[in-house]
Design a protein around this motif. Structure first.
Motif, PDB file in Angstrom:
ATOM      1  N   ASP A  64       0.821  -1.221   0.000  1.00 41.08           N
ATOM      2  CA  ASP A  64       0.000   0.000   0.000  1.00 41.08           C
ATOM      3  C   ASP A  64       0.856   1.273   0.000  1.00 41.08           C
ATOM      4  OD1 ASP A  64      -2.186  -1.603  -0.082  1.00 41.08           O
ATOM      5  OD2 ASP A  64      -3.030  -0.998   1.845  1.00 41.08           O
ATOM      6  N   PRO A  65       1.780   1.438   0.965  1.00 41.45           N
ATOM      7  CA  PRO A  65       2.619   2.648   0.918  1.00 41.45           C
ATOM      8  C   PRO A  65       3.536   2.673  -0.293  1.00 41.45           C
ATOM      9  CG  PRO A  65       3.365   1.167   2.667  1.00 41.45           C
ATOM     10  CD  PRO A  65       2.052   0.639   2.187  1.00 41.45           C
ATOM     11  N   LEU A  66       3.975   1.504  -0.767  1.00 42.12           N
ATOM     12  CA  LEU A  66       4.819   1.462  -1.964  1.00 42.12           C
ATOM     13  C   LEU A  66       4.047   1.969  -3.177  1.00 42.12           C
ATOM     14  CD1 LEU A  66       7.418   0.688  -3.423  1.00 42.12           C
ATOM     15  CD2 LEU A  66       6.504  -1.644  -3.658  1.00 42.12           C
ATOM     16  N   ASP A  72       2.759   8.737  -6.686  1.00 42.26           N
ATOM     17  CA  ASP A  72       3.202  10.122  -6.474  1.00 42.26           C
ATOM     18  C   ASP A  72       4.305  10.526  -7.439  1.00 42.26           C
ATOM     19  OD1 ASP A  72       1.436  10.656  -4.453  1.00 42.26           O
ATOM     20  OD2 ASP A  72       2.848  10.304  -2.827  1.00 42.26           O
ATOM     21  N   ASN A  73       5.118   9.585  -7.847  1.00 42.31           N
ATOM     22  CA  ASN A  73       6.300   9.900  -8.645  1.00 42.31           C
ATOM     23  C   ASN A  73       6.170   9.527 -10.125  1.00 42.31           C
ATOM     24  OD1 ASN A  73       8.678  10.776  -6.655  1.00 42.31           O
ATOM     25  ND2 ASN A  73       7.423   9.232  -5.628  1.00 42.31           N
ATOM     26  N   LEU A  74       4.971   9.151 -10.536  1.00 44.59           N
ATOM     27  CA  LEU A  74       4.764   8.716 -11.912  1.00 44.59           C
ATOM     28  C   LEU A  74       4.331   9.883 -12.799  1.00 44.59           C
ATOM     29  CD1 LEU A  74       4.691   6.103 -13.681  1.00 44.59           C
ATOM     30  CD2 LEU A  74       2.223   6.053 -13.255  1.00 44.59           C
ATOM     31  N   LYS A  75       4.792   9.870 -14.060  1.00 41.14           N
ATOM     32  CA  LYS A  75       4.367  10.854 -15.052  1.00 41.14           C
ATOM     33  C   LYS A  75       3.944  10.130 -16.327  1.00 41.14           C
ATOM     34  CE  LYS A  75       7.201  14.861 -13.700  1.00 41.14           C
ATOM     35  NZ  LYS A  75       8.218  15.843 -14.179  1.00 41.14           N
ATOM     36  N   THR A  76       2.678  10.300 -16.725  1.00 42.02           N
ATOM     37  CA  THR A  76       2.187   9.739 -17.986  1.00 42.02           C
ATOM     38  C   THR A  76       1.250  10.754 -18.625  1.00 42.02           C
ATOM     39  OG1 THR A  76       0.117   8.710 -17.238  1.00 42.02           O
ATOM     40  CG2 THR A  76       2.148   7.489 -16.823  1.00 42.02           C
ATOM     41  N   ILE A 131      -5.364   2.789  -4.261  1.00 39.33           N
ATOM     42  CA  ILE A 131      -4.512   3.837  -3.684  1.00 39.33           C
ATOM     43  C   ILE A 131      -4.566   5.111  -4.541  1.00 39.33           C
ATOM     44  CG2 ILE A 131      -2.158   4.474  -3.063  1.00 39.33           C
ATOM     45  CD1 ILE A 131      -3.493   2.548  -1.092  1.00 39.33           C
ATOM     46  N   PRO A 132      -4.377   5.036  -5.867  1.00 40.70           N
ATOM     47  CA  PRO A 132      -4.538   6.243  -6.690  1.00 40.70           C
ATOM     48  C   PRO A 132      -5.961   6.797  -6.645  1.00 40.70           C
ATOM     49  CG  PRO A 132      -3.316   4.574  -7.893  1.00 40.70           C
ATOM     50  CD  PRO A 132      -3.856   3.906  -6.674  1.00 40.70           C
ATOM     51  N   TYR A 133      -6.947   5.909  -6.562  1.00 39.73           N
ATOM     52  CA  TYR A 133      -8.348   6.347  -6.532  1.00 39.73           C
ATOM     53  C   TYR A 133      -8.632   7.204  -5.298  1.00 39.73           C
ATOM     54  CZ  TYR A 133     -13.445   5.905  -6.007  1.00 39.73           C
ATOM     55  OH  TYR A 133     -14.782   6.157  -5.835  1.00 39.73           O
ATOM     56  N   ARG A 134      -8.118   6.782  -4.163  1.00 37.91           N
ATOM     57  CA  ARG A 134      -8.390   7.520  -2.934  1.00 37.91           C
ATOM     58  C   ARG A 134      -7.685   8.872  -2.904  1.00 37.91           C
ATOM     59  NH1 ARG A 134      -7.758   1.927   0.487  1.00 37.91           N
ATOM     60  NH2 ARG A 134      -9.942   1.278   0.345  1.00 37.91           N
ATOM     61  N   ARG A 216       5.454  19.732  -5.576  1.00 35.96           N
ATOM     62  CA  ARG A 216       4.512  18.906  -4.825  1.00 35.96           C
ATOM     63  C   ARG A 216       4.442  17.490  -5.354  1.00 35.96           C
ATOM     64  NH1 ARG A 216      -1.099  21.231  -5.230  1.00 35.96           N
ATOM     65  NH2 ARG A 216      -1.542  19.208  -4.286  1.00 35.96           N
ATOM     66  N   GLN A 217       5.082  17.242  -6.478  1.00 29.95           N
ATOM     67  CA  GLN A 217       4.947  15.932  -7.083  1.00 29.95           C
ATOM     68  C   GLN A 217       5.831  14.896  -6.417  1.00 29.95           C
ATOM     69  OE1 GLN A 217       5.216  15.715 -11.305  1.00 29.95           O
ATOM     70  NE2 GLN A 217       3.867  17.434 -11.663  1.00 29.95           N
ATOM     71  N   ARG A 218       6.947  15.297  -5.904  1.00 31.74           N
ATOM     72  CA  ARG A 218       7.884  14.327  -5.343  1.00 31.74           C
ATOM     73  C   ARG A 218       8.251  14.698  -3.911  1.00 31.74           C
ATOM     74  NH1 ARG A 218      10.167  11.415  -9.608  1.00 31.74           N
ATOM     75  NH2 ARG A 218       9.681  12.254 -11.664  1.00 31.74           N
TER      76      ARG A 218
END
Length: 335
Positions: A64-66, A72-76, A131-134, A216-218
């Protein structure tokens, strides 16, 4: 991704909310029926069935935390949250259905390995989308009121999903395949796998992400250092203690309830009615509890909730196989 704030319309509220039909619904089905399926249909020992679930929970504690760190660190081109709904909607259905395959292996360890793998697979897919949904509603709008509406929509669909998940799966198994529970569980798994998968396309198409400033992204540091920093917060540790205690109690009740009805009260036919009464009461109490918490504070609401929970569990403990059905339903409503 958008650089300007978009208005959140009713269709967006509905689209966002549908995701938690899977979030709560799959949790309810698995909590209520998976242990029973493993012991009474597949035929493995209760201790082995419990070990499968325990291993999955330990995996959740790490994944979950992973997943939060990865998101948080992904860019697409689809953003850092919504892309997982597009990737995950097929695995959502497949991973749920695989849980309910009755594997008749001569070797007990092969059976154990299969269900451990499928449970970890399900948990991984669940984490990948949930996790992304929340985190998504905070990135759809900066408006606190609109965020609250998005959360409210999520809660409504969550409870609807929970109600469906608490009543329909057992009806499919018992009414359509009364002589072949193994086939009944498999059909139920396929039907609900599709039911849980479809909303993620709706969520993907009906939501968006605003561009998050680079600073704020990383976070600073790697995943492990960020996680250890979080654990240093006393408030976080208290909150997690309350959360773990509450959900451990709920998990135990839900996992054991079907055994309680089937093997102790001999009222297996009351399963769907009892669970329906419990979930409907839960839905009806949400606005009352919110109002109470706003007036008296969340601590007071938590304490009152624990008292009612304790009374409900005590009422279950006092029931016997000779108790009338209405007392079982009243106990479920109280809990």
């Amino acid at each position: 991704m958008n650089t300007t704030t978009r208005p959140v319309k009713l269709k967006n509220l509905i689209a966002y909310g549908t995701g938690d039909m899977y979030g709560n619904g799959s949790f309810v089905v698995i909590s209520l029926l998976f242990m029973f399926f493993l012991t009474d249909v597949v035929g493995i020992s209760p201790s082995m069935a419990g070990a499968i679930v325990l291993i999955g929970k330990f995996w959740d504690a790490f994944s979950d935390p992973l997943m939060g760190y990865i998101s948080d660190n992904l860019k697409t081109r689809f953003g850092r949250r919504r892309v997982f709904f597009l990737i995950g909607f097929i695995p959502v259905g497949v991973s749920f259905a695989l849980l309910w395959v009755d594997l008749h292996a001569d070797n007990t360890m092969i059976t154990f390995a299969y269900y451990t793998f499928t449970y970890i697979l399900f948990s991984t897919v669940f984490t990948m989308v949930m996790i992304p949904y929340r985190a998504l509603n905070a990135e759809m709008t900066p408006d606190y009121v609109i965020r609250t509406r998005l959360t409210g929509s999520k809660m409504i669909f969550s409870q609807v999903g929970g109600l469906i998940a608490a009543t329909i799966p057992k009806l499919i198994i018992d009414r359509l395949y009364p002589e072949d529970q193994s086939l009944g569980f498999l059909v139920m798994g396929i039907v609900f796998g599709i039911f849980f998968a479809i909303p993620w396309l709706i969520v993907f198409m009906g939501t968006w992400e605003t561009v998050v400033p680079e600073d704020r992204q990383r976070g600073t540091g790697n995943f492990l250092s960020q996680f250890l920093t979080l654990l240093q917060s006393r408030t976080f540790r208290i909150h997690m203690g309350l959360y773990i205690s509450a959900f451990s109690a709920l998990d135990m009740l839900m996992a054991l309830f079907i055994y309680y009805l089937t093997h102790y009260l001999n009222q297996d036919a009351m399963y769907s009615t009892t669970m329906g009464a419990m979930i409907i009461t839960s839905i009806a109490m949400i606005p009352i509890y919110v109002m109470f918490a706003n007036r008296k504070g969340k601590a007071a609401a938590y304490i009152v909730g624990m008292i009612f929970w304790g009374l409900g569990i005590f009422a279950f403990a006092m029931l016997t196989p000779e108790s009338p059905s209405y007392l079982l339903i009243l106990s479920a409503m109280l809990a």
